[in-house]
Design a protein around this motif. Structure first.
Motif, PDB file in Angstrom:
ATOM      1  N   ARG A 128      32.838  50.160  76.281  1.00  0.00           N
ATOM      2  CA  ARG A 128      33.631  50.841  75.261  1.00  0.00           C
ATOM      3  C   ARG A 128      32.706  51.506  74.243  1.00  0.00           C
ATOM      4  N   GLY A 129      32.981  52.765  73.952  1.00  0.00           N
ATOM      5  CA  GLY A 129      32.170  53.508  73.018  1.00  0.00           C
ATOM      6  C   GLY A 129      31.027  54.267  73.655  1.00  0.00           C
ATOM      7  N   TRP A 130      30.871  54.145  74.971  1.00  0.00           N
ATOM      8  CA  TRP A 130      29.793  54.852  75.661  1.00  0.00           C
ATOM      9  C   TRP A 130      30.162  56.298  75.987  1.00  0.00           C
ATOM     10  N   GLY A 131      31.449  56.651  75.816  1.00  0.00           N
ATOM     11  CA  GLY A 131      31.842  58.043  75.987  1.00  0.00           C
ATOM     12  C   GLY A 131      32.277  58.438  77.375  1.00  0.00           C
ATOM     13  N   HIS A 132      32.731  57.457  78.161  1.00  0.00           N
ATOM     14  CA  HIS A 132      33.212  57.747  79.511  1.00  0.00           C
ATOM     15  C   HIS A 132      34.536  57.025  79.741  1.00  0.00           C
ATOM     16  N   SER A 133      35.325  57.544  80.677  1.00  0.00           N
ATOM     17  CA  SER A 133      36.674  57.046  80.880  1.00  0.00           C
ATOM     18  C   SER A 133      36.788  56.124  82.087  1.00  0.00           C
ATOM     19  N   ALA A 134      37.756  55.226  81.995  1.00  0.00           N
ATOM     20  CA  ALA A 134      38.159  54.433  83.153  1.00  0.00           C
ATOM     21  C   ALA A 134      39.146  55.249  83.984  1.00  0.00           C
ATOM     22  N   VAL A 135      38.997  55.171  85.288  1.00  0.00           N
ATOM     23  CA  VAL A 135      39.883  55.922  86.192  1.00  0.00           C
ATOM     24  C   VAL A 135      41.336  55.590  85.900  1.00  0.00           C
ATOM     25  N   GLU A 136      41.619  54.330  85.587  1.00  0.00           N
ATOM     26  CA  GLU A 136      42.997  53.914  85.331  1.00  0.00           C
ATOM     27  C   GLU A 136      43.616  54.642  84.137  1.00  0.00           C
ATOM     28  N   ASP A 137      42.785  55.179  83.235  1.00  0.00           N
ATOM     29  CA  ASP A 137      43.293  55.976  82.108  1.00  0.00           C
ATOM     30  C   ASP A 137      43.377  57.459  82.447  1.00  0.00           C
ATOM     31  N   VAL A 138      42.541  57.898  83.374  1.00  0.00           N
ATOM     32  CA  VAL A 138      42.525  59.314  83.745  1.00  0.00           C
ATOM     33  C   VAL A 138      43.763  59.675  84.558  1.00  0.00           C
ATOM     34  N   LEU A 139      44.215  58.775  85.397  1.00  0.00           N
ATOM     35  CA  LEU A 139      45.353  59.087  86.267  1.00  0.00           C
ATOM     36  C   LEU A 139      46.616  59.425  85.468  1.00  0.00           C
ATOM     37  N   PRO A 140      46.987  58.641  84.436  1.00  0.00           N
ATOM     38  CA  PRO A 140      48.142  59.042  83.631  1.00  0.00           C
ATOM     39  C   PRO A 140      47.933  60.360  82.890  1.00  0.00           C
ATOM     40  N   SER A 153      43.799  78.447  87.164  1.00  0.00           N
ATOM     41  CA  SER A 153      43.134  77.826  86.023  1.00  0.00           C
ATOM     42  C   SER A 153      42.391  76.575  86.449  1.00  0.00           C
ATOM     43  N   LEU A 154      41.263  76.362  85.781  1.00  0.00           N
ATOM     44  CA  LEU A 154      40.402  75.203  85.980  1.00  0.00           C
ATOM     45  C   LEU A 154      40.165  74.556  84.625  1.00  0.00           C
ATOM     46  N   VAL A 155      40.269  73.224  84.574  1.00  0.00           N
ATOM     47  CA  VAL A 155      39.918  72.473  83.370  1.00  0.00           C
ATOM     48  C   VAL A 155      38.807  71.501  83.732  1.00  0.00           C
ATOM     49  N   TYR A 156      37.749  71.522  82.912  1.00  0.00           N
ATOM     50  CA  TYR A 156      36.550  70.709  83.128  1.00  0.00           C
ATOM     51  C   TYR A 156      36.342  69.858  81.891  1.00  0.00           C
ATOM     52  N   MET A 157      36.549  68.538  82.031  1.00  0.00           N
ATOM     53  CA  MET A 157      36.396  67.620  80.902  1.00  0.00           C
ATOM     54  C   MET A 157      35.609  66.407  81.377  1.00  0.00           C
ATOM     55  N   THR A 158      34.308  66.493  81.243  1.00  0.00           N
ATOM     56  CA  THR A 158      33.470  65.368  81.603  1.00  0.00           C
ATOM     57  C   THR A 158      32.853  64.777  80.343  1.00  0.00           C
ATOM     58  N   ASP A 159      32.301  63.559  80.470  1.00  0.00           N
ATOM     59  CA  ASP A 159      31.739  62.850  79.325  1.00  0.00           C
ATOM     60  C   ASP A 159      32.762  62.780  78.206  1.00  0.00           C
ATOM     61  N   ARG A 182      37.845  76.163  74.635  1.00  0.00           N
ATOM     62  CA  ARG A 182      37.096  74.925  74.484  1.00  0.00           C
ATOM     63  C   ARG A 182      37.909  73.875  73.731  1.00  0.00           C
ATOM     64  N   ILE A 183      37.546  72.604  73.975  1.00  0.00           N
ATOM     65  CA  ILE A 183      38.148  71.502  73.226  1.00  0.00           C
ATOM     66  C   ILE A 183      37.076  70.441  73.011  1.00  0.00           C
ATOM     67  N   GLY A 184      37.085  69.805  71.838  1.00  0.00           N
ATOM     68  CA  GLY A 184      36.152  68.730  71.562  1.00  0.00           C
ATOM     69  C   GLY A 184      36.514  67.469  72.317  1.00  0.00           C
ATOM     70  N   LEU A 185      35.505  66.758  72.810  1.00  0.00           N
ATOM     71  CA  LEU A 185      35.700  65.535  73.581  1.00  0.00           C
ATOM     72  C   LEU A 185      35.092  64.346  72.847  1.00  0.00           C
ATOM     73  N   ASN A 186      35.449  63.154  73.290  1.00  0.00           N
ATOM     74  CA  ASN A 186      35.009  61.917  72.666  1.00  0.00           C
ATOM     75  C   ASN A 186      33.780  61.381  73.393  1.00  0.00           C
ATOM     76  N   HIS A 187      32.602  61.687  72.853  1.00  0.00           N
ATOM     77  CA  HIS A 187      31.348  61.288  73.480  1.00  0.00           C
ATOM     78  C   HIS A 187      30.287  61.153  72.393  1.00  0.00           C
ATOM     79  N   PRO A 188      29.397  60.173  72.486  1.00  0.00           N
ATOM     80  CA  PRO A 188      28.360  60.034  71.460  1.00  0.00           C
ATOM     81  C   PRO A 188      27.544  61.322  71.303  1.00  0.00           C
ATOM     82  N   GLY A 189      27.453  61.813  70.083  1.00  0.00           N
ATOM     83  CA  GLY A 189      26.772  63.071  69.829  1.00  0.00           C
ATOM     84  C   GLY A 189      27.649  64.287  70.000  1.00  0.00           C
ATOM     85  N   GLY A 190      28.863  64.101  70.506  1.00  0.00           N
ATOM     86  CA  GLY A 190      29.795  65.203  70.702  1.00  0.00           C
ATOM     87  C   GLY A 190      29.670  65.846  72.071  1.00  0.00           C
ATOM     88  N   ALA A 191      30.744  66.380  72.555  1.00  0.00           N
ATOM     89  CA  ALA A 191      30.777  67.116  73.823  1.00  0.00           C
ATOM     90  C   ALA A 191      31.974  68.050  73.776  1.00  0.00           C
TER      91      ALA A 191
END
Length: 283
Positions: free
Chosen positions: A214-226, A167-173, A146-155
């Motif tokens: 910004r601050g809603w806890g979701h990513s822009a696709v343009e940041d996910v690709l890199p 291997s599968l990596v699942y990182m939503t929210d 597991r890894i902590g993610l950046n989302h309001p309230g934690g994820a």
């Protein structure tokens, strides 16, 4: 490992003709491990369809549920998950770092007799809430980290390394953070996802959306690709689609993302998640 997408939408379910091709159910993904173990990632409205499949199969093995967090779009399907209404079914709910999900799911919200007519004590299935909070643990033939993610309230995000060598990596929210910010940076997440055969990541927004999001806890696709480029994954699946992004808009998003990846990391394939998508790893 076989990975099947039953719900791909974020925030709220949006059924209708404008979302028919990609689907309107909120997030739920199933992973079948090398030994046949069933791992369920999140319990959005898509879990209802997964439940029908499991009932038809009359599955006898335990069902392992990994929740990224407890926002409505990730748990609202649980009361409609048919295996919970069958005696002999054993569901193991793995722990969160950020909340007491036993209290929230069983007593305070979902099965309290007020918000939903069925009470937890009346469910025929056995629901076991595991208490161990280690960063890494075993499910069947796989090691889950597991890894902590950046989302309001934690994820939390998950990496599933199957003994079959995939291997599968699942990182939503997860809102990807600029360098120097507290929390897991893109570099940290890229190391976590390094060379995973499949990376599923939140791609709810586009760059023009972000000034207001910004601050809603979701990513822009343009940041996910890199991030996928840094992780050197062969397959990125964009996930948790904005409820206002219809099928033609998701087509355009996928075309743009694939064009970027062809230029910057041609060894990585990009897929826009849709209900019914099946990805087989290691075959």
């Amino acid at each position: 490992m076989r990975v099947t997408f039953y719900g791909v939408r974020g925030s709220i379910a949006v059924p209708g003709p404008q979302t028919a091709r990609y689907g309107g159910n909120t997030v739920c993904v199933e992973a079948r491990l090398a030994d046949g173990s069933v791992v369920i990632l999140d319990g959005g409205t898509g879990i209802r369809e997964l439940g029908k499949v499991l009932v038809r199969e009359d599955a006898k093995q335990p069902l392992h549920i990994l929740l990224s967090h407890l926002h409505w779009d990730h748990i609202l399907g649980l009361p409609f998950f048919q295996p919970l209404y069958r005696a002999g079914v054993h569901c193991l709910v793995h722990p969160l770092w950020t909340a007491d999900q036993r209290q929230i799911i069983q007593k305070r919200i979902l099965f309290d007799g007020i918000h939903f007519p069925v009470r937890a004590a009346d469910l025929p299935a056995t629901i076991e809430f595991l208490d161990a909070a280690e960063a890494s643990f075993r499910i069947g033939s796989a090691t889950v980290t597991r890894i902590g993610l950046n989302h309001p309230g934690g994820a939390q995000g998950f990496r599933i390394d199957d003994d079959g060598g995939v291997s599968l990596v699942y990182m939503t929210d997860n809102e990807l953070l600029p360098a120097g910010s507290p929390g897991a940076s893109s570099d940290d997440l890229a190391r976590f996802a390094s060379r995973a055969d499949l990376l599923i990541h939140d791609g709810q927004y586009l760059a023009p959306d972000m000034p207001g999001k910004r601050g809603w806890g979701h990513s822009a696709v343009e940041d996910v690709l890199p991030l996928a480029q840094k992780a050197e994954t062969p397959h990125l699946v964009l996930f948790h689609h904005d409820p206002d992004r219809d099928d033609p808009a998701l087509d355009a998003l996928g075309e743009s993302a694939s064009a970027w990846m062809m230029t910057h990391a041609p060894e990585t394939r990009v897929t826009v998640a849709r209900e019914g998508l099946v990805v087989s790893l290691g075959h």
